[in-house]
Scaffold this motif. Structure first.
Motif, PDB file in Angstrom:
ATOM      1  N   MET A   1      64.070  35.399   9.953  1.00 18.37           N
ATOM      2  CA  MET A   1      64.659  36.716   9.731  1.00 18.37           C
ATOM      3  C   MET A   1      66.018  36.818  10.414  1.00 18.37           C
ATOM      4  SD  MET A   1      64.260  39.826   8.482  1.00 18.37           S
ATOM      5  CE  MET A   1      64.832  41.507   8.748  1.00 18.37           C
ATOM      6  N   PHE A   2      66.101  36.290  11.633  1.00 13.02           N
ATOM      7  CA  PHE A   2      67.365  36.348  12.374  1.00 13.02           C
ATOM      8  C   PHE A   2      68.445  35.518  11.670  1.00 13.02           C
ATOM      9  CE2 PHE A   2      70.407  34.904  15.521  1.00 13.02           C
ATOM     10  CZ  PHE A   2      70.698  36.062  16.214  1.00 13.02           C
ATOM     11  N   ILE A   3      68.086  34.287  11.284  1.00 11.64           N
ATOM     12  CA  ILE A   3      69.061  33.405  10.618  1.00 11.64           C
ATOM     13  C   ILE A   3      69.466  33.986   9.267  1.00 11.64           C
ATOM     14  CG2 ILE A   3      69.375  31.124   9.578  1.00 11.64           C
ATOM     15  CD1 ILE A   3      67.468  30.047  11.766  1.00 11.64           C
ATOM     16  N   PHE A   4      68.470  34.511   8.547  1.00  9.22           N
ATOM     17  CA  PHE A   4      68.755  35.118   7.247  1.00  9.22           C
ATOM     18  C   PHE A   4      69.778  36.243   7.386  1.00  9.22           C
ATOM     19  CE2 PHE A   4      67.844  38.950   4.817  1.00  9.22           C
ATOM     20  CZ  PHE A   4      68.132  38.515   3.528  1.00  9.22           C
ATOM     21  N   ASN A   5      69.560  37.096   8.374  1.00  7.48           N
ATOM     22  CA  ASN A   5      70.461  38.244   8.538  1.00  7.48           C
ATOM     23  C   ASN A   5      71.843  37.834   9.028  1.00  7.48           C
ATOM     24  OD1 ASN A   5      69.249  41.064   8.078  1.00  7.48           O
ATOM     25  ND2 ASN A   5      67.586  39.918   8.999  1.00  7.48           N
ATOM     26  N   PHE A   6      71.896  36.728   9.738  1.00 11.04           N
ATOM     27  CA  PHE A   6      73.208  36.224  10.125  1.00 11.04           C
ATOM     28  C   PHE A   6      74.002  35.827   8.872  1.00 11.04           C
ATOM     29  CE2 PHE A   6      75.961  32.566  11.053  1.00 11.04           C
ATOM     30  CZ  PHE A   6      76.842  33.155  11.948  1.00 11.04           C
ATOM     31  N   PHE A   7      73.352  35.092   7.965  1.00  7.01           N
ATOM     32  CA  PHE A   7      74.024  34.719   6.718  1.00  7.01           C
ATOM     33  C   PHE A   7      74.272  35.944   5.839  1.00  7.01           C
ATOM     34  CE2 PHE A   7      72.271  30.479   7.771  1.00  7.01           C
ATOM     35  CZ  PHE A   7      73.450  29.761   7.697  1.00  7.01           C
ATOM     36  N   PHE A   8      73.388  36.914   5.928  1.00  9.86           N
ATOM     37  CA  PHE A   8      73.572  38.174   5.195  1.00  9.86           C
ATOM     38  C   PHE A   8      74.833  38.879   5.694  1.00  9.86           C
ATOM     39  CE2 PHE A   8      72.114  42.577   4.067  1.00  9.86           C
ATOM     40  CZ  PHE A   8      72.040  42.346   2.709  1.00  9.86           C
ATOM     41  N   TRP A   9      75.013  38.873   7.000  1.00  8.89           N
ATOM     42  CA  TRP A   9      76.226  39.464   7.589  1.00  8.89           C
ATOM     43  C   TRP A   9      77.470  38.712   7.131  1.00  8.89           C
ATOM     44  CZ3 TRP A   9      79.723  37.296  11.140  1.00  8.89           C
ATOM     45  CH2 TRP A   9      80.637  38.203  11.707  1.00  8.89           C
ATOM     46  N   VAL A  10      77.372  37.373   7.061  1.00  5.67           N
ATOM     47  CA  VAL A  10      78.492  36.560   6.579  1.00  5.67           C
ATOM     48  C   VAL A  10      78.816  36.914   5.129  1.00  5.67           C
ATOM     49  CG1 VAL A  10      79.246  34.215   6.016  1.00  5.67           C
ATOM     50  CG2 VAL A  10      78.082  34.661   8.180  1.00  5.67           C
ATOM     51  N   CYS A  11      77.777  37.105   4.294  1.00  2.01           N
ATOM     52  CA  CYS A  11      77.987  37.506   2.895  1.00  2.01           C
ATOM     53  C   CYS A  11      78.731  38.828   2.818  1.00  2.01           C
ATOM     54  CB  CYS A  11      76.642  37.634   2.176  1.00  2.01           C
ATOM     55  SG  CYS A  11      75.857  36.065   1.781  1.00  2.01           S
TER      56      CYS A  11
ATOM     57  N   ILE B   1      66.303  40.224  -1.926  1.00  2.87           N
ATOM     58  CA  ILE B   1      64.852  40.167  -2.142  1.00  2.87           C
ATOM     59  C   ILE B   1      64.182  39.369  -1.029  1.00  2.87           C
ATOM     60  CG2 ILE B   1      63.047  39.273  -3.671  1.00  2.87           C
ATOM     61  CD1 ILE B   1      64.936  39.932  -6.024  1.00  2.87           C
ATOM     62  N   LEU B   2      64.796  38.256  -0.644  1.00  4.06           N
ATOM     63  CA  LEU B   2      64.262  37.476   0.478  1.00  4.06           C
ATOM     64  C   LEU B   2      64.266  38.302   1.759  1.00  4.06           C
ATOM     65  CD1 LEU B   2      65.953  34.003  -0.150  1.00  4.06           C
ATOM     66  CD2 LEU B   2      63.530  34.569  -0.436  1.00  4.06           C
ATOM     67  N   GLY B   3      65.332  39.087   1.950  1.00  8.90           N
ATOM     68  CA  GLY B   3      65.424  39.944   3.121  1.00  8.90           C
ATOM     69  C   GLY B   3      64.316  40.981   3.158  1.00  8.90           C
ATOM     70  N   LEU B   4      64.009  41.549   2.002  1.00  3.82           N
ATOM     71  CA  LEU B   4      62.922  42.539   1.922  1.00  3.82           C
ATOM     72  C   LEU B   4      61.585  41.902   2.306  1.00  3.82           C
ATOM     73  CD1 LEU B   4      63.880  44.348  -1.415  1.00  3.82           C
ATOM     74  CD2 LEU B   4      64.094  45.270   0.895  1.00  3.82           C
TER      75      LEU B   4
ATOM     76  N   MET C   1      77.465  44.258   6.017  1.00  5.50           N
ATOM     77  CA  MET C   1      77.761  43.757   7.364  1.00  5.50           C
ATOM     78  C   MET C   1      76.943  44.517   8.408  1.00  5.50           C
ATOM     79  SD  MET C   1      81.902  43.215   7.263  1.00  5.50           S
ATOM     80  CE  MET C   1      81.956  42.990   9.043  1.00  5.50           C
ATOM     81  N   ILE C   2      76.880  45.836   8.258  1.00  5.22           N
ATOM     82  CA  ILE C   2      76.119  46.662   9.205  1.00  5.22           C
ATOM     83  C   ILE C   2      74.628  46.339   9.124  1.00  5.22           C
ATOM     84  CG2 ILE C   2      75.458  49.037   9.788  1.00  5.22           C
ATOM     85  CD1 ILE C   2      78.233  49.903   8.734  1.00  5.22           C
ATOM     86  N   LEU C   3      74.126  46.168   7.877  1.00  2.03           N
ATOM     87  CA  LEU C   3      72.710  45.859   7.701  1.00  2.03           C
ATOM     88  C   LEU C   3      72.357  44.500   8.296  1.00  2.03           C
ATOM     89  CD1 LEU C   3      71.878  47.072   4.085  1.00  2.03           C
ATOM     90  CD2 LEU C   3      71.066  48.022   6.239  1.00  2.03           C
ATOM     91  N   GLY C   4      73.253  43.524   8.131  1.00  3.65           N
ATOM     92  CA  GLY C   4      73.009  42.207   8.714  1.00  3.65           C
ATOM     93  C   GLY C   4      72.886  42.282  10.219  1.00  3.65           C
ATOM     94  N   PHE C   5      73.757  43.072  10.828  1.00  2.00           N
ATOM     95  CA  PHE C   5      73.697  43.263  12.283  1.00  2.00           C
ATOM     96  C   PHE C   5      72.404  43.960  12.681  1.00  2.00           C
ATOM     97  CE2 PHE C   5      74.598  45.897  16.034  1.00  2.00           C
ATOM     98  CZ  PHE C   5      74.963  44.908  16.933  1.00  2.00           C
ATOM     99  N   LEU C   6      72.018  44.967  11.893  1.00  7.51           N
ATOM    100  CA  LEU C   6      70.793  45.720  12.176  1.00  7.51           C
ATOM    101  C   LEU C   6      69.570  44.817  12.070  1.00  7.51           C
ATOM    102  CD1 LEU C   6      69.735  48.639  12.711  1.00  7.51           C
ATOM    103  CD2 LEU C   6      69.486  48.877  10.236  1.00  7.51           C
ATOM    104  N   GLY C   7      69.539  43.966  11.028  1.00  6.54           N
ATOM    105  CA  GLY C   7      68.402  43.066  10.851  1.00  6.54           C
ATOM    106  C   GLY C   7      68.306  42.039  11.969  1.00  6.54           C
ATOM    107  N   CYS C   8      69.451  41.517  12.418  1.00  2.00           N
ATOM    108  CA  CYS C   8      69.451  40.552  13.526  1.00  2.00           C
ATOM    109  C   CYS C   8      68.869  41.181  14.786  1.00  2.00           C
ATOM    110  CB  CYS C   8      70.875  40.066  13.792  1.00  2.00           C
ATOM    111  SG  CYS C   8      71.498  38.863  12.602  1.00  2.00           S
TER     112      CYS C   8
ATOM    113  N   MET D   1      62.336  48.737   9.710  1.00  3.25           N
ATOM    114  CA  MET D   1      62.055  49.672   8.618  1.00  3.25           C
ATOM    115  C   MET D   1      63.351  50.264   8.063  1.00  3.25           C
ATOM    116  SD  MET D   1      60.097  51.054   6.491  1.00  3.25           S
ATOM    117  CE  MET D   1      58.506  50.447   7.059  1.00  3.25           C
ATOM    118  N   LEU D   2      64.289  50.597   8.952  1.00  2.46           N
ATOM    119  CA  LEU D   2      65.595  51.085   8.495  1.00  2.46           C
ATOM    120  C   LEU D   2      66.295  50.027   7.649  1.00  2.46           C
ATOM    121  CD1 LEU D   2      66.978  52.873  11.702  1.00  2.46           C
ATOM    122  CD2 LEU D   2      66.375  53.948   9.526  1.00  2.46           C
ATOM    123  N   PHE D   3      66.205  48.779   8.102  1.00  2.91           N
ATOM    124  CA  PHE D   3      66.799  47.668   7.365  1.00  2.91           C
ATOM    125  C   PHE D   3      66.161  47.540   5.982  1.00  2.91           C
ATOM    126  CE2 PHE D   3      66.509  43.212   6.089  1.00  2.91           C
ATOM    127  CZ  PHE D   3      67.837  42.845   6.086  1.00  2.91           C
ATOM    128  N   PHE D   4      64.833  47.604   5.923  1.00  2.00           N
ATOM    129  CA  PHE D   4      64.107  47.452   4.662  1.00  2.00           C
ATOM    130  C   PHE D   4      64.478  48.561   3.671  1.00  2.00           C
ATOM    131  CE2 PHE D   4      60.541  48.361   1.870  1.00  2.00           C
ATOM    132  CZ  PHE D   4      60.201  47.101   1.387  1.00  2.00           C
TER     133      PHE D   4
END
Length: 234
Positions: free
Chosen positions: A12-22, A218-221, A61-68, A80-83
């Protein structure tokens, strides 16, 4: 009580890091389209989708930070906020894609209307649009085109045969790029076609990014809800 899976947590942490990069990539690419479009004199009404994409990039970008942070701190509230936010973005993306496909003809009509407005600026002799006209001449030389829809006629009285307006480079004069007009060789392709092709190319890139982003979302969810449930059981 079952513990939290380290695999899910770090995934989840790595995913959100790449999500933030996206999000950073989308934001940067959208700003680039906005800036280059402004330099080419495109009407501001054409930038509604680009402005929306800028907002989406910033939110991602904000969501990626929140998920991390949610994964690192094992915070159910943040997860839950992230989802919820990610689910809303995915729904909006789907709605936007459907509306874009349905209103394709309206977009083309708006583009033609914008071209008409730009032609009026080219034909203006008041000096009010002088800076725009000079920038457009640079665009013509760069992309080897002339006018917007009807070639040199779009310039009206501002077209001066004695100047280098729309004039072909010596190496292009014998090619299919040029035609003879008022005793000189000019580029025959209207710049409106060039601008339209650039828009289509950018749309293909944006659609590719949006599709890839939907898969990532979808993977993030899945990851966030799995981690949320594991923390609850813990």
């Amino acid at each position: 009580m079952a513990g939290v899976s380290k695999c899910i947590k770090y995934s989840m942490f790595i995913f959100n890091f790449f999500f933030w990069v996206c999000g950073c990539i989308i934001l940067g690419f959208s700003i680039w389209i906005r800036v280059t479009g402004s330099q080419q004199g495109m009407d501001s009404s054409m930038f509604a989708g680009v402005n929306l994409l800028i907002a989406v990039g910033a939110i991602i970008m904000i969501l990626g930070f929140l998920g991390c942070c949610g994964a690192a701190k094992e915070s159910r509230c943040m997860l839950m906020l992230f989802f919820v936010a990610l689910l809303l973005i995915l729904i909006l993306q789907i709605i936007g894609g459907v509306l874009g496909a349905v209103n394709k003809s309206k977009v083309e009509s708006a583009f033609q209307l914008a071209l008409s407005t730009m032609v009026e600026s080219l034909q203006s002799t008041t000096g009010e649009h002088k800076e725009y006209q000079e920038e457009f001449q640079k665009f013509e030389r760069t992309y080897k085109c002339c006018g917007l829809t009807n070639g040199p006629e779009d310039w009206g009285e501002n077209f001066k045969p004695s100047s280098n307006m729309c004039q072909c480079e010596p190496e292009d004069q014998s090619s299919d790029l040029c035609k003879k007009y008022q005793n000189k060789y000019i580029y025959k392709k209207p710049c409106g076609e060039v601008i339209m092709q650039q828009i289509k190319d950018n749309l293909v890139i944006i659609m590719g990014i949006a599709f890839g982003l939907a898969v990532v979302e979808i993977l993030g969810l899945v990851f966030s809800m799995s981690l949320y449930c594991q923390i609850g059981r813990k």
